[in-house]
Design an enzyme around this catalytic site. Structure first.
Site, PDB file in Angstrom:
ATOM      1  N   LYS A 219       0.921  -1.018   0.026  1.00 22.67           N
ATOM      2  CA  LYS A 219       0.066   0.053   0.042  1.00 22.67           C
ATOM      3  C   LYS A 219       0.753   1.049  -0.054  1.00 22.67           C
ATOM      4  CE  LYS A 219       0.470   1.045   4.542  1.00 22.67           C
ATOM      5  NZ  LYS A 219       1.084   2.392   5.154  1.00 22.67           N
ATOM      6  N   ASP A 272      -5.904  -0.525   4.748  1.00 21.82           N
ATOM      7  CA  ASP A 272      -4.681   0.221   5.087  1.00 21.82           C
ATOM      8  C   ASP A 272      -4.416   1.128   3.728  1.00 21.82           C
ATOM      9  OD1 ASP A 272      -2.668   1.570   6.076  1.00 21.82           O
ATOM     10  OD2 ASP A 272      -1.038  -0.336   6.284  1.00 21.82           O
ATOM     11  N   SER A 282      -0.497  10.674   5.344  1.00 18.84           N
ATOM     12  CA  SER A 282       0.539   9.609   5.036  1.00 18.84           C
ATOM     13  C   SER A 282       1.776  10.385   4.515  1.00 18.84           C
ATOM     14  CB  SER A 282      -0.089   8.791   3.909  1.00 18.84           C
ATOM     15  OG  SER A 282       1.005   8.072   3.496  1.00 18.84           O
TER      16      SER A 282
END
Length: 363
Positions: A219, A272, A282
Site C-alpha cells: 500500500k 490500510d 501519509s
C-alpha cells in the site's frame, strides 16, 4: 505468557517495544493503557491485566522524555503518554524478562536490530520469545518478507505481524482503530489479540501472515502513485481507478509469495490502502504529491526526518516481479519514476496505453 485462570485469556505479561518513533510509542501507549475510564480510574474493563511495558529508543534523549516527562516532543507532540511506559536507551536492560518483543523499527533496520538482539537473548536463555513485527515493508537487499528475516536471524523465535489502517497520532490519542494480527500459530495470534485489544483498538486475528505483510508493504507503493495523481491534478476518478487496480496487483503478489488473495480485502490490505492513499497525512502520499508537482525524489526526500518505506518497497517489489515474471504495472511505473529516472508523464501514458481487457478483480 500470563493467563490460565478461569475467564482469563492467555496473554503476554511483560512486553518490550523496540523502536522509539511515532508508531513504537503509540504501540507502547496501547499496551500501557489500562482501559480505565477517565471518570473512574480504578475501573479496568479489559479481559486481561495490561502488561508491563518497556520501550527501547535508540536516542537517550527520547527515552528520557518518554520515561521521565511522559511525552515524545518530536514524534507525538502534545500527546500525554502513559506513566506506565518504562523507557530506556539500553537495549540489554530493555529486554529484561520480556515474554514478547514488538519490533517497531523501519523495515531496512530490522536485520541489524535482530543481530544485536541475538547474543543478548541467548545470554538470557530467551530462546523462544515471540517477535511481533510492526514495520510495513520488504527488505531491499534480499526482497524477503520480514518474518523470513526473523527466521534467518533469530531461529526458533516465532514471528507474527501487526498491520492495518493506523496513523500513530490517532492511536496514541485513543481514537478508534483496528488492525490485523497475522500469525501462523493460532495460540500466538489469540494471545496477541488479547494483549493488544482495547475498547478503542480492535485487533483481528489472521492466519495469513504473508498476506498481512504484503498488504502493509504494497500500500505504500500505491500511496506514492496516488499522491502523484493528486500532485498532477488528474482527478478523483483517476485516483480511484489506480487504487482499485493496485489492490489487484497486491493480491497477485500476495498469492505469488504464498499468501491468500482474500487477505488483501481486509484491514491490512484494502483497509490500510484506503487510509494511506486517500490522506495526505501519509508521508508516502505526500512524497507522491511532491513528485506529481515536479520534484525529484532527492528533493522530495530532502530534510525529511522520517523513513518513507514505499521508496524502498518499490525497489524490492520490482526485483520480485522481475524474478517471478509478475505483471505489476502500477508498481513498475512507481519504480521507474523513483529509481530509473522515468518521466512521470511517460509512466502514466504507458499505464493508460495498456490493452483493454475484461475486468477480474483478482487478477
Amino acid at each position: 505468557m500470563a493467563g490460565g485462570s478461569a475467564g482469563r485469556i492467555p496473554h503476554f505479561a511483560r512486553v518490550t517495544v523496540l523502536g522509539g518513533g511515532a508508531w513504537g510509542t503509540a504501540l507502547a501507549q496501547i499496551l500501557a493503557d489500562t482501559g480505565a475510564d477517565a471518570d473512574a480510574p480504578d475501573v479496568t474493563p479489559l479481559n486481561v491485566t495490561p502488561p508491563n511495558v518497556t520501550l527501547w529508543a535508540r536516542d537517550p534523549a527520547v527515552a528520557a522524555a518518554i520515561g521521565d516527562r511522559h511525552l515524545h516532543p518530536a514524534a507525538l507532540p502534545d500527546i500525554p503518554l502513559s506513566p506506565r511506559i518504562a523507557a530506556t536507551a539500553d537495549l540489554d536492560r530493555a529486554l529484561a524478562d520480556a515474554d514478547l518483543l514488538v519490533a517497531a523499527v523501519p523495515a531496512q533496520a530490522l536485520r541489524e536490530l535482530l543481530r544485536r538482539l541475538r547474543p543478548l537473548l541467548a545470554a538470557r536463555g530467551s530462546a523462544a520469545v515471540p517477535v511481533l513485527l510492526c514495520a510495513k515493508g520488504l527488505e531491499i537487499a534480499t526482497g524477503m518478507l520480514l518474518t523470513d528475516v526473523v527466521a534467518e536471524e533469530l531461529p526458533g523465535h516465532p514471528a507474527a505481524v501487526l498491520s492495518g489502517p493506523n496513523f500513530a497520532g490517532e492511536v496514541a490519542r485513543r481514537l478508534p482503530a483496528a488492525a490485523s494480527v497475522g500469525a501462523a500459530e493460532r495460540h500466538l495470534g489469540e494471545a496477541l489479540v488479547a494483549t493488544f485489544g482495547r475498547p478503542w483498538f480492535r485487533p483481528y486475528r489472521s492466519d495469513d501472515p504473508i498476506g498481512v505483510q504484503v498488504g502493509g508493504a504494497y500500500k505504500n507503493v500505491l500511496a506514492i502513485a496516488c499522491g502523484a495523481v493528486i500532485g498532477r491534478a488528474l482527478g478523483e476518478n483517476a485516483r480511484a481507478a489506480l487504487l482499485t487496480r493496485g489492490i489487484a496487483e497486491m493480491a497477485r503478489l500476495t498469492v505469488a509469495l504464498g499468501g491468500r488473495a482474500e487477505t488483501c480485502m481486509g484491514l491490512s490490505g484494502i483497509g490500510d490502502a484506503l487510509l494511506t492513499c486517500l490522506s495526505e497525512t501519509s508521508r508516502n502520499t505526500r512524497l507522491g504529491v511532491a513528485i506529481g508537482r515536479g520534484a525529484t525524489l532527492d528533493t522530495a526526500l530532502a530534510g525529511g526526518a522520517r523513513v518513507v518505506e514505499g521508496v524502498h518497497t518499490a525497489r524490492a517489489v520490482h526485483a520480485i516481479a522481475q524474478s517471478r515474471s509478475l505483471d505489476l504495472p502500477v508498481a513498475a511505473a512507481v519504480h521507474a519514476v523513483l529509481h530509473q529516472g522515468a518521466d512521470l508523464e511517460s509512466a502514466m501514458a504507458a499505464l493508460l496505453a495498456r490493452p483493454f481487457r475484461a475486468e477480474d478483480p483478482a487478477t
